[in-house]
Design an enzyme around this catalytic site. Sequence first.
Site, PDB file in Angstrom:
ATOM      1  N   GLU A  81      -1.011   4.865   0.360  1.00  0.00           N
ATOM      2  CA  GLU A  81      -2.308   4.176   0.670  1.00  0.00           C
ATOM      3  C   GLU A  81      -2.970   4.134  -0.742  1.00  0.00           C
ATOM      4  OE1 GLU A  81      -4.611   7.952   2.066  1.00  0.00           O
ATOM      5  OE2 GLU A  81      -2.676   8.586   2.354  1.00  0.00           O
ATOM      6  N   CYS A 113      -2.001   8.897   5.384  1.00  0.00           N
ATOM      7  CA  CYS A 113      -0.767   9.760   4.952  1.00  0.00           C
ATOM      8  C   CYS A 113       0.236   9.776   5.876  1.00  0.00           C
ATOM      9  CB  CYS A 113      -1.369  11.361   4.585  1.00  0.00           C
ATOM     10  SG  CYS A 113      -2.787  11.641   3.685  1.00  0.00           S
ATOM     11  N   HIS A 239       1.830  18.470   7.379  1.00  0.00           N
ATOM     12  CA  HIS A 239       1.221  17.684   6.298  1.00  0.00           C
ATOM     13  C   HIS A 239       0.335  18.693   5.669  1.00  0.00           C
ATOM     14  CE1 HIS A 239      -1.008  14.794   3.979  1.00  0.00           C
ATOM     15  NE2 HIS A 239      -2.236  15.154   4.742  1.00  0.00           N
TER      16      HIS A 239
END
Length: 394
Positions: A81, A113, A239
């Site tokens: 990103e 992400c 994450h």
Amino acid sequence: MKVGIDALGVAVPSMCIDLEVLAKARGVDPLKYLDGLGTWRMGVAPLDEDTVTLAARAASMAMKSAQASPDEIGMLVVGTETAVDHSKPVSSFVQGLLGIGTRCRVFETKHACYGGTAALMMALDWIRSGSAQGKKALIVCSDIARYGLKTAGEPTQGAGAVALVVSANPRLVELDPSRTGQYASDVHDFWRPLYSKDAFVDGHYSVQCYLDAITGAYKHYKELEPTVTANDFAALAYHVPYGKMAKKAHRQLRALENDPAPDASFETQVAASLALPAQVGNIYTGSLYLALTSLLSTSARPLDGQRIGLFSYGSGSCAEFFSGTVVAGAQERVKALGLQAMLDARKKLSIDEYEAIMRAREEADVKPVETKAADDYRFLGVDSHKRTYVGPRA
Ligand code: CAA
């Protein structure tokens, strides 16, 4: 057919800052960052390192670990990103730097992400379908997480890349792409407009969006795997924008199964996955895979043949909960990469040095850059509107 991660590589920038130093400079109690967020240190990329050099270094390590030759790669995707060009993908620079052959699909994926996970799922299906014709995929997640000086997001920055060689009969983790729980929702929790180098975030809302996403994705996964419970996972990797977020995610997942003590399993199932992220910070697309790497390289327990769960979250949002089985010998293979020594070798910046790099990066895309190390992948600056790099071949 067994498919999954055959080898991996990790790259971090050569510099970092202790969050204790940052906290003192910002007049914040250091315990807020160290305990409240669960991060001790974050990677800072000097001007001659960027998303491309980090991706190339991680990919080179993964290729060496897999003992794969460039011509064995039939798909090279970089999830990011923080790309360096609106048109030319980071993956094309990586292809050139590593000498990957011309008979290859080379492209970039983006969804905050989640971009790397989208690429990983595509690669697994490409191999399972037979379209790969015996070739492997090289999936690289590379980012520089940047919110800007003196913002609430500042202590949750970081930089780094994780590369995965994806193949049939993998030697690290077999993944099951046929049963993954998905969740997507059009929310504005975190974004980066085309005109800005810094991300914008609605911080506390983004935490809630992440928790909504793990709820949705895990419920979907359980519909596909009704007999599996959270106790069936030897470990879970989430994450990790910062360590505490993984703790909140785990609490949420266990609460979905009405666990009366959702934190009780944290130490056994999650803690090992946070050892490396706590020293690197948020690396966006690579964060889940750095957590997986941390699990494999720091867990004191043997995980051979055990089921693990993985949760990927990309703001905006798209999320996926999926699972895999650790292959015998995987922990030794990842330990052999020497990742802790790589982290220990970083230069620790003072607050003045860190702030100078953050400010100088604003102009780094339009000027030549000074570089000292010719034995590594380095960004040399922009010449005739073209980014130029040097590096050893993989
Ligand atoms: N000692 C110990 N703990 C302390 C403390 C102290 N002195 N002072 C505060 N804390 C604790 C707080 O209690 C809090 O813990 P809980 O969440 O368990 O309550 C924690 O430290 C953080 O405190 P605040 O919430 O008050 O901190 P903040 O207002 O500065 O915001 C943040 C924190 C929202 C994470 C902010 O740093 C931010 O916006 N970060 C970027 C966004 C982000 O990372 N979002 C995550 C979900 S989105 C995602 O995952 C995608 C992605 O990668 C970006």
